[in-house]
Motif scaffolding. Structure first.
Motif, PDB file in Angstrom:
ATOM      1  N   ALA A 143      -9.177   0.288  -2.575  1.00 26.30           N
ATOM      2  CA  ALA A 143      -8.745   0.354  -3.976  1.00 26.30           C
ATOM      3  C   ALA A 143      -9.364  -0.781  -4.786  1.00 26.30           C
ATOM      4  O   ALA A 143      -9.792  -0.584  -5.927  1.00 26.30           O
ATOM      5  N   ASN A 170       2.930  13.787  -0.292  1.00 27.61           N
ATOM      6  CA  ASN A 170       3.100  12.399  -0.702  1.00 27.61           C
ATOM      7  C   ASN A 170       3.593  11.547   0.463  1.00 27.61           C
ATOM      8  O   ASN A 170       3.133  10.422   0.649  1.00 27.61           O
ATOM      9  N   ILE A 227       2.096   6.407  -7.185  1.00 28.00           N
ATOM     10  CA  ILE A 227       1.024   7.238  -7.748  1.00 28.00           C
ATOM     11  C   ILE A 227       1.277   8.712  -7.440  1.00 28.00           C
ATOM     12  O   ILE A 227       1.102   9.570  -8.302  1.00 28.00           O
ATOM     13  N   GLY A 228       1.718   9.001  -6.230  1.00 27.40           N
ATOM     14  CA  GLY A 228       2.014  10.382  -5.869  1.00 27.40           C
ATOM     15  C   GLY A 228       3.124  10.981  -6.702  1.00 27.40           C
ATOM     16  O   GLY A 228       3.051  12.132  -7.144  1.00 27.40           O
ATOM     17  N   ALA A 262       0.830  -1.209   0.000  1.00 28.24           N
ATOM     18  CA  ALA A 262       0.000   0.000   0.000  1.00 28.24           C
ATOM     19  C   ALA A 262       0.863   1.256   0.000  1.00 28.24           C
ATOM     20  O   ALA A 262       0.577   2.221  -0.716  1.00 28.24           O
ATOM     21  N   GLY A 263       1.935   1.260   0.786  1.00 24.28           N
ATOM     22  CA  GLY A 263       2.838   2.406   0.816  1.00 24.28           C
ATOM     23  C   GLY A 263       3.553   2.631  -0.502  1.00 24.28           C
ATOM     24  O   GLY A 263       3.673   3.758  -0.984  1.00 24.28           O
ATOM     25  N   ALA A 279      -1.493   5.451   4.146  1.00 23.58           N
ATOM     26  CA  ALA A 279      -1.823   4.224   3.424  1.00 23.58           C
ATOM     27  C   ALA A 279      -1.149   3.008   4.038  1.00 23.58           C
ATOM     28  O   ALA A 279      -1.757   1.947   4.167  1.00 23.58           O
ATOM     29  N   SER A 280       0.114   3.148   4.427  1.00 24.71           N
ATOM     30  CA  SER A 280       0.826   1.994   4.975  1.00 24.71           C
ATOM     31  C   SER A 280       0.375   1.677   6.401  1.00 24.71           C
ATOM     32  O   SER A 280       0.461   0.527   6.832  1.00 24.71           O
ATOM     33  N   SER A 319      -6.634   0.096   3.022  1.00 24.71           N
ATOM     34  CA  SER A 319      -6.328   0.862   1.808  1.00 24.71           C
ATOM     35  C   SER A 319      -6.451  -0.004   0.563  1.00 24.71           C
ATOM     36  O   SER A 319      -7.016   0.415  -0.445  1.00 24.71           O
ATOM     37  N   THR A 323       1.043   3.900  -3.177  1.00 21.68           N
ATOM     38  CA  THR A 323       0.718   5.302  -2.916  1.00 21.68           C
ATOM     39  C   THR A 323       1.874   6.212  -3.294  1.00 21.68           C
ATOM     40  O   THR A 323       1.669   7.266  -3.904  1.00 21.68           O
ATOM     41  N   LEU A 368       0.689  10.877   2.724  1.00 15.72           N
ATOM     42  CA  LEU A 368      -0.216   9.884   2.137  1.00 15.72           C
ATOM     43  C   LEU A 368       0.349   8.469   2.235  1.00 15.72           C
ATOM     44  O   LEU A 368      -0.397   7.520   2.500  1.00 15.72           O
ATOM     45  N   VAL A 369       1.663   8.341   2.052  1.00 14.69           N
ATOM     46  CA  VAL A 369       2.302   7.025   2.190  1.00 14.69           C
ATOM     47  C   VAL A 369       2.171   6.532   3.624  1.00 14.69           C
ATOM     48  O   VAL A 369       1.857   5.356   3.863  1.00 14.69           O
TER      49      VAL A 369
END
Length: 66
Positions: free
Chosen positions: A49, A31, A20-21, A13-14, A38-39, A45, A17, A34-35
């Motif tokens: 998705a 970013n 994508i960032g 997930a990290g 998500a992690s 997460s 993310t 967000l990582v």
């Protein structure tokens, strides 16, 4: 869920993310945040998705009609 599966989900997930960032040219500090988010919730997460992808797969023309 066992420990190794949770670590793997958090890592995936990290990384997704972060990729994508970077590809969307999001600010580095945002970013990183967000990582971390998500992690921290890796399984949640990835489930979110996966559900979003399923909805798009069911209706690929979503957003074309007004």
């Amino acid at each position: 869920m066992d420990f190794s599966a949770e670590i793997t989900l958090a890592l995936v997930a990290g990384l997704v993310t972060g990729f994508i960032g970077e590809s969307q040219e999001i600010n580095t500090s945002i970013n990183c945040a967000l990582v971390l988010l998500a992690s921290n919730n890796g399984a949640d997460s990835l489930a979110l998705a996966k559900n979003a992808l399923r909805k798009d797969a069911i209706n690929p023309f979503k957003g074309i009609r007004k």
